[in-house]
Design a protein around this motif. Structure first.
Motif, mmCIF file in Angstrom:
data_model
loop_
_atom_site.group_PDB
_atom_site.id
_atom_site.type_symbol
_atom_site.label_atom_id
_atom_site.label_comp_id
_atom_site.label_asym_id
_atom_site.label_seq_id
_atom_site.Cartn_x
_atom_site.Cartn_y
_atom_site.Cartn_z
ATOM 1 N N ARG A 198 21.360 20.033 15.098
ATOM 2 C CA ARG A 198 20.370 21.086 15.313
ATOM 3 C C ARG A 198 20.478 21.598 16.746
ATOM 4 N N ARG A 199 20.107 22.865 16.933
ATOM 5 C CA ARG A 199 20.199 23.479 18.256
ATOM 6 C C ARG A 199 19.401 22.697 19.301
ATOM 7 N N GLU A 200 18.221 22.205 18.914
ATOM 8 C CA GLU A 200 17.406 21.481 19.893
ATOM 9 C C GLU A 200 18.096 20.204 20.377
ATOM 10 N N GLU A 201 18.916 19.570 19.517
ATOM 11 C CA GLU A 201 19.653 18.384 19.940
ATOM 12 C C GLU A 201 20.748 18.759 20.930
ATOM 13 N N ILE A 202 21.445 19.858 20.642
ATOM 14 C CA ILE A 202 22.493 20.325 21.562
ATOM 15 C C ILE A 202 21.885 20.715 22.905
ATOM 16 N N GLU A 203 20.749 21.384 22.884
ATOM 17 C CA GLU A 203 20.107 21.804 24.129
ATOM 18 C C GLU A 203 19.667 20.601 24.960
ATOM 19 N N ARG A 204 19.321 19.510 24.293
ATOM 20 C CA ARG A 204 18.968 18.286 25.034
ATOM 21 C C ARG A 204 20.159 17.777 25.835
ATOM 22 N N ILE A 205 21.341 17.897 25.257
ATOM 23 C CA ILE A 205 22.546 17.480 25.980
ATOM 24 C C ILE A 205 22.816 18.431 27.142
ATOM 25 N N PHE A 206 22.728 19.731 26.881
ATOM 26 C CA PHE A 206 22.978 20.720 27.935
ATOM 27 C C PHE A 206 22.016 20.533 29.109
ATOM 28 N N ALA A 207 20.805 20.088 28.819
ATOM 29 C CA ALA A 207 19.808 19.896 29.879
ATOM 30 C C ALA A 207 20.210 18.783 30.842
ATOM 31 N N GLU A 208 21.138 17.920 30.421
ATOM 32 C CA GLU A 208 21.590 16.822 31.278
ATOM 33 C C GLU A 208 22.739 17.222 32.202
ATOM 34 N N ILE A 209 23.256 18.427 32.047
ATOM 35 C CA ILE A 209 24.347 18.876 32.909
ATOM 36 C C ILE A 209 23.757 19.371 34.228
ATOM 37 N N PRO A 210 24.131 18.771 35.354
ATOM 38 C CA PRO A 210 23.569 19.178 36.649
ATOM 39 C C PRO A 210 23.856 20.650 36.949
ATOM 40 N N ALA A 211 22.955 21.273 37.690
ATOM 41 C CA ALA A 211 23.084 22.694 38.011
ATOM 42 C C ALA A 211 24.383 22.995 38.757
ATOM 43 N N GLU A 212 24.854 22.034 39.549
ATOM 44 C CA GLU A 212 26.074 22.284 40.319
ATOM 45 C C GLU A 212 27.342 22.201 39.464
ATOM 46 N N GLN A 213 27.211 21.727 38.237
ATOM 47 C CA GLN A 213 28.369 21.644 37.336
ATOM 48 C C GLN A 213 28.422 22.891 36.448
ATOM 49 N N ALA A 214 28.555 24.043 37.080
ATOM 50 C CA ALA A 214 28.544 25.314 36.339
ATOM 51 C C ALA A 214 29.714 25.413 35.377
ATOM 52 N N ARG A 215 30.842 24.865 35.771
ATOM 53 C CA ARG A 215 32.017 24.927 34.898
ATOM 54 C C ARG A 215 31.759 24.179 33.589
ATOM 55 N N ASP A 216 31.189 22.977 33.694
ATOM 56 C CA ASP A 216 30.896 22.188 32.499
ATOM 57 C C ASP A 216 29.876 22.897 31.615
ATOM 58 N N ALA A 217 28.823 23.402 32.248
ATOM 59 C CA ALA A 217 27.766 24.076 31.487
ATOM 60 C C ALA A 217 28.325 25.264 30.704
ATOM 61 N N LEU A 218 29.217 26.018 31.350
ATOM 62 C CA LEU A 218 29.799 27.183 30.688
ATOM 63 C C LEU A 218 30.759 26.769 29.577
ATOM 64 N N LEU A 219 31.626 25.806 29.853
ATOM 65 C CA LEU A 219 32.624 25.381 28.876
ATOM 66 C C LEU A 219 31.964 24.910 27.584
ATOM 67 N N PHE A 220 30.991 24.025 27.700
ATOM 68 C CA PHE A 220 30.387 23.453 26.500
ATOM 69 C C PHE A 220 29.522 24.467 25.757
ATOM 70 N N ARG A 221 28.860 25.349 26.492
ATOM 71 C CA ARG A 221 28.072 26.382 25.806
ATOM 72 C C ARG A 221 28.990 27.404 25.137
ATOM 73 N N LEU A 222 30.118 27.690 25.746
ATOM 74 C CA LEU A 222 31.075 28.612 25.138
ATOM 75 C C LEU A 222 31.543 28.080 23.783
ATOM 76 N N VAL A 223 31.857 26.781 23.725
ATOM 77 C CA VAL A 223 32.294 26.174 22.462
ATOM 78 C C VAL A 223 31.172 26.220 21.433
#
Length: 285
Positions: free
Chosen positions: A107-132
């Protein structure tokens, strides 16, 4: 061995089996069923006897036969090592082919819980995983994307990727949050050509490896307390599309499937979605 001896040896085998209690219970039931049937039909534990046993239960699903065959094969190998059998009667048995597992999306809410754990300074990671997640790309396709493959023309943002079989396809970037992340990320890059996602080891850029991405993703999922593989991001996107009423033909093109049969694996929609579609049809009558 007669049925009584077989049952006794099967219990010895199960007592030595280093498996979970659930597996031991399943093996016990499967071996008892086999031994009882062989005894009732007058068959010994040999090749023809096993052929007759499985032929008599041809209605079993492939997964059921596979499970029973595994229990039997392990018991026979155990008995052979202890010289209780002269030969392994299971060697000629063929495994039934299992259908590919149904893709499991989160579910989207489960995925968003994971994304919330990505630190703000890790912009590359945040973008890569959200892109997928928002496009259903394979992780290899995302890692192979170049800056010049992006077209961020307002209202028509899309990405060209090279998928399996070296086939190119254009993927619409229709999620506003993803597009904003892309725009901000591009402004931080010191280059306008080359891999979209680069490693930053020792201050030097280079191709971002799958192993590194996998390790980082596992770290984020662990902190979020959500079990999710990288490939499940793609499954989750496809499941959202199916539950949203998007046609399988469109989903096939977006995911880059060569055959529609692959896309059909996502066709099991939720009861809630099914009910909503029937209600809509009913209102339009």
């Amino acid at each position: 061995m007669d049925a009584m001896t077989l049952q006794t040896q099967a219990e010895r085998f199960l007592a030595e089996l280093k498996r979970s209690p659930h597996t031991v219970r399943a093996y016990r039931a499967d071996l008892r069923h086999l031994i009882t049937w062989l005894d009732e039909m007058g068959h010994p534990l040999n090749g023809p006897g096993l052929d007759a046993y499985f032929a008599a239960h041809a209605q079993w699903a492939a997964s059921t036969r596979n499970r029973k065959q595994t229990a039997l094969e392990r018991f026979c190998r155990w008995a052979l090592q202890r010289e209780l059998l002269d030969r392994d009667p299971t060697l000629h048995l063929e495994r039934p082919s299992l259908p590919p597992p149904h893709p499991r999306g989160l579910r989207r809410e489960e995925i968003e819980r994971i994304f919330a754990e990505i630190p703000a300074e890790q912009a590359r990671d945040a973008l890569l995983f959200r892109l997928v997640f928002e496009t259903g790309l394979r992780i290899g396709e995302a890692l192979g994307a170049h800056v010049e493959d992006l077209d961020l023309t307002r209202g028509d943002e899309h990405l060209t990727v090279v998928g399996k079989g070296n086939r190119k396809r254009t993927v619409l970037l229709d999620d506003p949050r993803l597009v904003n992340l892309l725009r901000r990320y591009l402004r931080t890059l010191g280059y306008t050509h080359g891999p979209l996602f680069q490693a930053t080891k020792n201050g030097r850029g280079g191709p971002l490896r799958y192993q590194s991405v996998q390790e980082r993703w596992q770290g984020y999922t662990k902190r979020a307390g959500v079990i999710c593989t990288l490939h499940q991001l793609r499954h989750s996107h496809a499941t959202e599309l199916v539950n949203g009423g998007v046609s399988l033909a469109t989903i096939r093109k977006r995911l880059g499937h060569q055959h529609i049969q692959t896309t059909l694996r996502y066709a099991e929609v939720s009861d809630q979605t099914t009910d909503a579609e029937v209600r809509k049809w009913r209102r339009q009558r």
